[in-house]
Design a protein around this motif. Structure first.
Motif, PDB file in Angstrom:
ATOM      1  N   PHE A  99      18.106  13.021  -3.586  1.00 10.94           N
ATOM      2  CA  PHE A  99      17.236  13.511  -2.831  1.00 10.94           C
ATOM      3  C   PHE A  99      17.398  14.756  -1.441  1.00 10.94           C
ATOM      4  O   PHE A  99      16.420  15.743  -1.320  1.00 10.94           O
ATOM      5  N   ALA A 100      19.041  14.322  -0.905  1.00  5.62           N
ATOM      6  CA  ALA A 100      18.966  15.455   0.014  1.00  5.62           C
ATOM      7  C   ALA A 100      19.301  16.747  -0.573  1.00  5.62           C
ATOM      8  O   ALA A 100      19.352  17.490   0.163  1.00  5.62           O
ATOM      9  N   HIS A 101      19.344  16.642  -1.584  1.00  2.35           N
ATOM     10  CA  HIS A 101      19.457  18.252  -2.686  1.00  2.35           C
ATOM     11  C   HIS A 101      17.855  19.347  -2.863  1.00  2.35           C
ATOM     12  O   HIS A 101      18.623  19.222  -3.822  1.00  2.35           O
ATOM     13  N   SER A 102      17.140  18.341  -2.740  1.00  2.04           N
ATOM     14  CA  SER A 102      15.774  18.693  -3.042  1.00  2.04           C
ATOM     15  C   SER A 102      15.209  19.905  -2.030  1.00  2.04           C
ATOM     16  O   SER A 102      15.750  19.794  -1.356  1.00  2.04           O
ATOM     17  N   GLU A 109      13.169  19.386   6.202  1.00  3.14           N
ATOM     18  CA  GLU A 109      14.756  19.799   7.221  1.00  3.14           C
ATOM     19  C   GLU A 109      14.411  21.541   8.435  1.00  3.14           C
ATOM     20  O   GLU A 109      14.664  21.207   9.184  1.00  3.14           O
ATOM     21  N   LEU A 110      14.077  22.558   7.817  1.00  4.85           N
ATOM     22  CA  LEU A 110      14.590  24.180   8.227  1.00  4.85           C
ATOM     23  C   LEU A 110      12.265  24.158   8.934  1.00  4.85           C
ATOM     24  O   LEU A 110      12.960  23.779  10.218  1.00  4.85           O
ATOM     25  N   VAL A 207      20.900  25.072  12.221  1.00  2.00           N
ATOM     26  CA  VAL A 207      22.126  26.316  11.781  1.00  2.00           C
ATOM     27  C   VAL A 207      22.582  25.298  10.720  1.00  2.00           C
ATOM     28  O   VAL A 207      22.536  25.480   9.775  1.00  2.00           O
ATOM     29  N   ASP A 208      22.397  23.863  10.837  1.00  3.67           N
ATOM     30  CA  ASP A 208      22.825  23.172  10.052  1.00  3.67           C
ATOM     31  C   ASP A 208      22.052  22.806   8.886  1.00  3.67           C
ATOM     32  O   ASP A 208      22.484  22.089   7.777  1.00  3.67           O
ATOM     33  N   CYS A 209      20.244  23.850   8.899  1.00  5.33           N
ATOM     34  CA  CYS A 209      19.862  23.788   7.641  1.00  5.33           C
ATOM     35  C   CYS A 209      20.927  24.083   6.157  1.00  5.33           C
ATOM     36  O   CYS A 209      21.800  25.404   6.375  1.00  5.33           O
ATOM     37  N   ARG A 210      19.786  23.993   5.045  1.00  2.00           N
ATOM     38  CA  ARG A 210      20.728  24.412   3.787  1.00  2.00           C
ATOM     39  C   ARG A 210      21.209  25.873   3.947  1.00  2.00           C
ATOM     40  O   ARG A 210      21.283  26.910   3.659  1.00  2.00           O
ATOM     41  N   TYR A 211      19.260  26.109   4.116  1.00  2.00           N
ATOM     42  CA  TYR A 211      18.732  27.745   4.259  1.00  2.00           C
ATOM     43  C   TYR A 211      19.672  28.357   5.263  1.00  2.00           C
ATOM     44  O   TYR A 211      19.355  29.565   4.890  1.00  2.00           O
ATOM     45  N   CYS A 212      19.798  28.053   6.266  1.00  2.00           N
ATOM     46  CA  CYS A 212      21.121  28.662   7.318  1.00  2.00           C
ATOM     47  C   CYS A 212      22.685  28.854   6.688  1.00  2.00           C
ATOM     48  O   CYS A 212      23.144  29.049   7.567  1.00  2.00           O
TER      49      CYS A 212
END
Lengths: 811, 811
Positions: A99-102, A109-110, A207-212
């Motif tokens: 779920f947290a990696h979809s 999140e972003l 900053v903690d976002c996956r895309y960042c």
């Protein structure tokens, strides 16, 4: 390569082969054997070993699926550089992990993080047209924070409490969340904003976002460059203080010299002089009294500005260089270890040193769910170097090099129009030859050059300012027509796909389209779009294609762009924090004529001044550089970044508040100095790396080979294609086989026994580094296998531990 | 090593051995054989071959002397990187060469050039207190020019007409001399200075001086970096013009915005913005009208200042890197070829592959006339690696590494006081242990730190300015006493030689001495020396010894100093030329209230301004930044180099002259940008090189071994010493043999059979490079011998030709 053997062992492998190592997810589902303990995973007994028992076979199938999934997760972790100690350990951790990696999760999140940051547009010192009531923005904030809390809960579920509290970044995020939550509730209750400096911490959520990830990497690099930077900075400040004492002793006797009247003034003056912003003014009172006093300033600037400042750059550049290499090394080894983890999960008991197509296909279904069976098959073949029916670990090490390839059958014809009837073919062939000819190219350069001169002359003659008229100048139409014809000729001559695959052509195309839009805007008198007309001179950029060096520079520029953008974003995050602090303390302290008792009064003055017999409005515009809302703050901070005249803003604010405000401005200067030095070091490093690369490999930078990127070739014969189709249909039971069927049809239609497929991807920095550090990489691998693979059984656990050395230190 | 054999063959070698190759000077003296043609030098017949004929032996002796001299000249040419095509070819060329390569000649050359440059202090817009009458300075100039002409005549005599006119630098110098000569006569006749812009060419005489070799190298490096620099500069200017057109279109409608009112203003504003000097003012009128207009400026600065400017640095850095390596390579190969030339002249017919001590000694008498026989002998032994009685070519290749060594017998004792009586010894031993102890060092650091805080606090309390009183503050005396005691303890404990051989101790010593002088100045109330008191805080610099990184940085700083100084001198040469041009065109155009019709009027205003009900003197000091004499010009140009507010000076001058004056300022900006970029690239390169060096050799930068520099060891036995003495006395007939006799005495007194001598010199950049490029050097040598030594006979001619490829391309 013996094709048939690839399929031979698959039929048997399907039913009887058991995995060597069981997925950690599996035992949770079937804890019948009491083997739920993770540590004995390698010794777990498979529920049933009879191949005929359908329940046992089903369970075996399920256990394979679990292994595929976990292997895919390992490979993802390797790719994203996630530490292995955050690897999910159980079935419900797995679901939370998935779920947290979809992508949906990432986007939410972003968006949450961006929303939280954007709120400051509407909060207390708000941008006028975006002002919201307190309860509205506080409610929005609460909602966003609840979202963040939910995300953190998912992460807790995936990581487990123990790992969760050991993960520093997540802990910082949690505590910031806690504070923000309380403050948001307080604001909602009091219905008014208090002094909320903690809002400066909001970028942490972004900053903690996956895309960042890129921003996180930049921040890490900045922090790693800090220790040597701070050392040299101290040297710089030390000289500054020494010179401040000297300056105070030498110049304080001069009453006209307010720059050195006290020790504090002396230090501030020399700090500003470090940025050259008050030069030569700071020298003038002393200089007008004694001409030799200029020596003091020349020596100071020579030591500080021309020597130590450059030393700062040198030290950062040197550290940066080393860090880049270390980062590449640790990434490479992390990927290697991920591949080893995955390999362990994919091999079967019967054939413990190879991965068959069936297992590879199973892995790919989890790793790249959208990949077609054909591409999965081709990727398998591309990996398979030895020609054996299975992939050895050595083959499998190339996983990340092969995985991003886009597969395409090699085109038989050269041009898009080769299949057209003869007359059309001849016409298009002619156009093709025309647009490829040197004469055509140089004719176009000539047109562009003439256009450039024309624009220059035309603009120069409009000395009384531009007057927007409905009349479209004829020159504009003529040049635009030429460009339009050129674009059309090129598209038809080269084919749209070839045309748009070149960056330069895309640039030409968009500039021409913009110019057309501008023409329409002119013709229909749409005022807000006038700016498009003004973009015309950009066409001139094409002239730089003529010279090799410019092509290199501009290509490097495009290559650097993503990294530059992430550095820009990093800078904006710093800006945001400083803007919040600035707004909390300095909002509305600056206004016209605010600073009459300061030394920079003139810059804030807005009055009529009588000079002799003339009266004129003296307008100092500096009251515009304020912290009244976040947009103004950003512009003010940009001005501070550019440094020139920054002390006017500083002194203005200081005169309206306390002299401790200077700390804010000085800190900001030092922070931007760090970031700017990193940017310079980065550009230097990237450019020198690129030049060394091309020198080492003795290839020109704009080699056509280079543009094509990485190319893999795989030949597929007709029998092989049919066997694969059959294998997928019957053994694996896949239903959607159009891609494989298309391949078979193409093979048949071509009339040849085999077809070559090309896999392409663009070349990345990592590919360049691979080639640059070729020799060292071998050493790293050896060193790595010495430390991690001493006995086959232990390496798994070593890498699992959270402090597993180099691999985890930088990610 | 077989010692006796070294001397055995010398006795015979002296009388009978004829040189393999004859010096080109020789045949001129004795052209009896008609062999005056240089090309047949190798086949020249020796006048007489009978060993018994005294006339023949004398002639043989003379021919050997000629060979020694020519070999020494070759080695000098190798060391100074003089091209071989300027090698003297005949006896009278030789005398001219020797004259033009004496230190007296060099000094006169330098003084003449400096005098010529200093003349501008006294010419037309003269420094007030140095003004001279026209006939005085014109006569001085003529005299100096005659000197230069004389120097050129000597050079003509040495080079010969043909070589002379092919030597570019000399030809440029000659034509400049010619022009200056005519102009000086014109001035003397008219008794008034005309517009003498050509004075800007005077630095050419300085640059051509032997002692200014470093400046010449810098200039060459600048010119080599120019092509890529100019390319990127064009890109920069191109974007500037595009944005100027855009800016004009966007902002010219705003009547309050004079920055973009015409295209020319627009271009000038953006050029100044490139230097950030008019930011944010240039943005303010547009920004106050429409807040979004800031985007234009942000984009412009991001592209130009933060991207292309850094690219400029990257390109120059990259070129610089390559050029440094190429320079090292060509120097290395040039030296090697010089050694080969010399070797050919030193070997005898009987032993064509070795140089004996006799021949080496003969060479050294010409190469280093002041070297003692002992040192000549030790140098020979240091070169002799193989242990054979002769130096092979391989041995001889190390010539330049060994030649600068200072020889000293290895000290038996460790301390200077080892020979003192026991009581004194114990006391000094105690002091030695004390000053070497960590406790003592840290105690001193503490004292320095306390002193620093004391000075800071003391200065901070003097908020109403320093008042010079006769009363010496007691703290000053206390701290000075402590420092004095420390210096005395250290000198006695370590011995003066050890003490003063450390840079840090020298620094301590001089600061302490200065502080004492300051105390005396205070006590006796000598006002002009007060500034010495003010140097006290420099003591604080010692604190930086504590940390490794600072020691590295400061050591690198000292290492870089000579090169930085030469770069500074190069900058001053540019300043000089620009100052002359500036004075010729802009002298006396700037004065208080001069520029009331310009946009920068406020900076030149010196009037009473009524603001509301207050009246104050508004003093704009910028009228001080003028070109009224050469010293003012230099200060003004320094201000322009620092860039901040430079446009105020530019606009001031422009408003008083024509707007073409801007060209002067813009050119100056670009020139200093080039030089400054080179300086940054140089510091970066030197620092990164140093770091890589220490990383590669895995030694800390402040390794004690490193401080000692290069050390060679040679063991001399008693018999060998006596034999050498005997050899020098009888065979060579040298009369002044004290150095050798001292050696024999020292050997006897030590009571040992042999004594070890240590040759030391400080480590140079070239030594570091040798180690860094170890592997590549081998390749270069191989490549070099392939191209140059294909047949033994041809290499000589190839290198002689003026355009002999790599060797001559960079020197």
């Amino acid at each position: 390569m013996d094709i048939s053997s690839t399929f031979d062992n698959m039929d048997t492998g399907l039913t009887q082969d058991r995995p060597v190592q069981m997925s950690s997810f599996y035992k949770e589902i079937e804890p019948v054997d009491g083997a739920g303990n993770h540590d004995v995973v390698n010794n777990v007994t498979i529920p049933a070993s009879g191949a005929s028992d359908p329940r046992a076979q089903n369970s075996l199938q399920q256990s394979w699926e679990m292994n595929f999934q976990e292997a895919a997760i390992y490979l993802q972790e390797g790719e994203n550089n996630d530490k292995f100690f955050t690897h999910p350990r159980s079935a419900h951790a797995l679901s939370a992990y998935l779920f947290a990696h979809s992508h949906l999760f990432y986007v939410v999140e972003l968006l949450t993080a961006v929303l939280l940051m954007l709120l400051s547009l509407s909060e207390a010192p708000a941008v006028p047209f975006l002002r919201l009531d307190v309860y509205v923005h506080a409610t929005l904030e609460l909602l966003a924070l609840v979202m963040v809390a939910f995300e953190l809960c998912m992460k807790l579920r995936w990581l487990g409490f123990h790992t969760f509290i050991r993960h520093k970044r997540t802990m910082v995020k949690t505590s910031v969340l806690f504070i923000q939550f309380i403050e948001a509730i307080v604001v909602l209750v009091r219905q008014t904003s208090h002094l909320r400096v903690t809002r400066a911490l909001r970028p942490i959520f972004l900053v903690d976002c996956r895309y960042c990830g890129a921003v996180r990497r930049n921040l890490r690099q900045i922090f790693q460059s800090l220790p040597p930077f701070i050392d040299i900075l101290l040297l710089l400040l030390f000289f500054m203080v020494i010179f401040a004492i000297l300056g105070f002793c030498l110049f304080s006797a001069n009453t006209a010299d307010h720059y050195f009247s006290t020790l504090e003034n002396s230090i501030v003056s020399l700090f500003v002089l470090l940025t050259t912003a008050n030069f030569p003014d700071v020298m003038m009172p002393a200089y007008s009294k004694n001409r030799w006093s200029c020596i003091f300033f020349i020596v100071y600037l020579s030591i500080e500005l021309y020597f130590i400042m450059n030393l700062l750059l040198a030290v950062v550049f040197d550290t940066f260089n080393g860090v880049e290499k270390m980062k590449f090394k640790s990434l490479l080894l992390h990927k290697r270890s991920a591949i080893e983890h995955a390999f362990q999960l994919l091999v079967s008991r019967q054939r413990p040193d190879g991965v068959s197509l069936k297992q590879f296909d199973g892995l790919m279904r989890f790793y790249h769910p959208r990949m077609t069976p054909r591409d999965r098959f081709l990727t398998f073949k591309a990996l398979n170097h030895s020609g054996a029916p299975m992939l050895s670990l050595q083959d499998f090490y190339k996983f990340y090099e092969v995985i991003g390839l886009k597969w395409k059958a090699r085109r038989s014809g050269e041009h898009w129009f080769d299949d057209l009837p003869r007359t059309a073919l001849l016409i298009f062939k002619g156009i093709n030859l025309l647009v490829k000819s040197k004469a055509f190219q140089y004719a176009m350069y000539l047109v562009v050059a003439v256009n450039g001169i024309w624009i220059l002359v035309e603009t120069n003659m409009l000395n009384d300012g531009i007057s927007w008229t409905r009349v479209v100048p004829w020159s504009y139409i003529i040049f635009l027509t030429i460009y339009g014809i050129e674009v059309l000729l090129k598209i038809t001559g080269l084919g749209p796909i070839t045309y748009f695959s070149s960056g330069w052509n895309l640039f030409d195309f968009s500039v021409t389209v913009f110019a057309f839009l501008g023409l329409i805007a002119l013709a229909f008198d749409m005022e807000p779009f006038y700016f498009i007309v003004v973009l015309r001179p950009l066409q001139l950029l094409r002239l730089f294609k003529i010279k090799q060096r410019y092509r290199n520079v501009l290509d490097t520029m495009f290559e650097l762009f993503p990294r530059m953008a992430s550095l820009g974003l990093t800078l904006i995050i710093f800006y945001y924090s400083f803007a919040i602090v600035g707004m909390e303390f300095f909002a509305d302290v600056i206004y016209p004529n605010c600073c009459d008792n300061s030394t920079v009064a003139a810059s804030y003055r807005q009055i009529n001044v009588t000079t002799g017999n003339r009266t004129e409005l003296q307008e100092g515009y500096y009251y515009l550089n304020n912290f009244n809302n976040i947009l103004s703050s950003f512009v003010t901070l940009f001005e501070l970044t550019v440094v020139n005249n920054w002390y006017i803003t500083m002194e203005g604010v200081t005169s309206q508040t306390t002299h401790w405000s200077r700390l804010y401005f000085m800190t900001f200067y030092i922070v931007t100095m760090v970031v700017m030095t990193i940017i310079v070091a980065f550009i230097l490093d990237a450019f020198v790396f690129r030049m060394n690369y091309s020198r080492k490999n003795r290839e020109p930078l704009d080699d056509p080979e280079d543009e094509k990127g990485i190319v893999f070739e795989t030949e597929v014969s007709q029998t092989e294609a049919l066997q694969t189709l059959d294998f997928y249909k019957h053994t694996l039971g896949v239903t959607n086989l159009t891609s494989l069927q298309d391949m078979c049809v193409a093979l048949e239609r071509s009339g040849q026994t085999s077809l070559v497929f090309l896999g392409r991807r663009s070349r990345t920095k990592s590919d360049l580094s691979m080639k640059m550090y070729e020799e060292e990489i071998q050493e790293w691998y050896e060193e790595y296998s010495r430390t991690n693979l001493q006995t086959d059984g232990t390496f798994h656990r070593e890498l699992d531990s959270p402090d597993a050395g180099a691999t985890n230190s930088i990610n």
